[in-house]
Design an enzyme around this catalytic site. Structure first.
Site, PDB file in Angstrom:
ATOM      1  N   GLU A 192      -7.739 -48.344 -59.810  1.00 10.44           N
ATOM      2  CA  GLU A 192      -6.540 -48.380 -60.638  1.00 10.44           C
ATOM      3  C   GLU A 192      -5.257 -48.546 -59.819  1.00 10.44           C
ATOM      4  O   GLU A 192      -4.173 -48.186 -60.271  1.00 10.44           O
ATOM      5  CB  GLU A 192      -6.450 -47.111 -61.483  1.00 10.44           C
ATOM      6  CG  GLU A 192      -7.568 -47.003 -62.507  1.00 10.44           C
ATOM      7  CD  GLU A 192      -7.328 -45.876 -63.489  1.00 10.44           C
ATOM      8  OE1 GLU A 192      -6.980 -46.176 -64.647  1.00 10.44           O
ATOM      9  OE2 GLU A 192      -7.478 -44.700 -63.095  1.00 10.44           O
ATOM     10  N   HIS A 223      -0.696 -41.097 -60.550  1.00  8.30           N
ATOM     11  CA  HIS A 223      -1.561 -41.123 -61.738  1.00  8.30           C
ATOM     12  C   HIS A 223      -2.452 -39.905 -61.636  1.00  8.30           C
ATOM     13  O   HIS A 223      -3.091 -39.662 -60.603  1.00  8.30           O
ATOM     14  CB  HIS A 223      -2.391 -42.397 -61.771  1.00  8.30           C
ATOM     15  CG  HIS A 223      -3.439 -42.406 -62.849  1.00  8.30           C
ATOM     16  ND1 HIS A 223      -3.182 -42.017 -64.138  1.00  8.30           N
ATOM     17  CD2 HIS A 223      -4.764 -42.749 -62.809  1.00  8.30           C
ATOM     18  CE1 HIS A 223      -4.285 -42.119 -64.862  1.00  8.30           C
ATOM     19  NE2 HIS A 223      -5.259 -42.553 -64.072  1.00  8.30           N
TER      20      HIS A 223
END
Length: 282
Positions: free
Chosen positions: A125, A144
């Site tokens: 990601e 994140h």
């Protein structure tokens, strides 16, 4: 073990690690030879072109703090915009944050392509970071996270709102990223620049956004502020859940004016100093 590395130690690791420290030698041009007839060896990139060792040290520390404080665990990742090139950012290779070292830091461009080590295994990601930096010139750090205290607010109609003074930075209306709208049926991961851009669009100008069933992203203008925001966002979520249970759904949230006045919290420098001291005592 102390996480703080000396500038000398980091510089040494830079010279040894292929991720950004080892000069990438391109094959010599067969048509170009030295006066003696031998192949010319391409010059080693100057140290000025390599990431700042002090910034790498802070990024490693941020990784360890967020892991130790339970904001991230085996998953989740934190990055920082390069202070040498605003079109580059630094992010660890595919590892749990708690074990990241200076040797694990990779440098990416705004398209989330490794600058020096194309064969390195990055986070799946990683595109979250590149697309947010691309969309938000004001952002200098991104995380994140999958905090267990935040997750319930990603799958219910109960809004996560600023309730405690340390979380005054939270938006009054939290953006929610729905990956189905951007990519249909997926494995929930942001695996492309297209999905990363969709998330950045959802985040907009806010300091944080939720991802349905997946956690959150938090941004800031420094690593110190980022760590404080990520930590106290999780604290606020836990406290709100407890308050909702105790109050039968009736909770007194911060007034927008209160939240605005409380949002800075000295840049979270006191929190950073505290978290850093805990790491140094290990």
């Amino acid at each position: 073990m102390k996480t703080r590395l000396t500038a000398f130690a980091i510089a040494a690791s830079i010279l040894l690690v292929p991720s950004f420290g080892q000069a990438v030698r391109t094959p010599p041009d067969p048509g170009k030879t030295s006066a003696s007839g031998n192949m010319r060896t391409p010059p080693v990139p100057p140290a000025a072109d390599l990431p700042d060792p002090a910034q790498i040290e802070e990024l490693v520390l941020a990784n360890h703090i967020l892991a130790s404080e339970g904001v991230v665990d085996a998953y989740g990742h934190v990055s920082v915009r390069s202070n040498k090139d605003p079109n580059h950012f630094l992010l660890a290779r595919h590892l749990p944050s708690g074990v990241v070292t200076a040797a694990d830091i990779l440098e990416y461009d705004m398209d989330t392509k490794p600058v020096r080590d194309p064969g390195a295994t990055g986070y799946s990601e990683r595109f979250i970071h590149g697309e947010i930096y691309k969309a938000r010139p004001d952002v200098k750090a991104v995380v994140h996270l999958h905090s267990a205290d935040i997750l319930p607010y990603t799958v219910t109609k109960v809004p996560l709102k600023p309730m405690i003074h340390m979380a005054g930075f939270l938006p009054q209306e939290m953006p929610m990223f729905e990956i189905r709208k951007a990519g249909g049926m997926t494995d929930m991961l942001i695996r492309s620049n297209e999905l990363g851009k969709a998330l950045a669009d959802t985040l907009g100008s806010k300091p944080a956004a939720l991802l349905r069933g997946h956690g959150a992203v938090v941004v800031a203008d420094s690593l110190h502020v980022l760590v404080g925001r990520a930590y106290y966002m999780s604290v606020n979520a836990k406290a709100e859940t407890q308050a909702l249970a105790l109050g039968g759904g009736k909770v007194t949230f911060l007034d927008p004016q209160e939240a605005e006045k409380a949002a800075n919290q000295d840049g979270f420098e006191r929190a950073w100093t505290y978290f850093k001291s805990k790491q140094e005592r290990k």
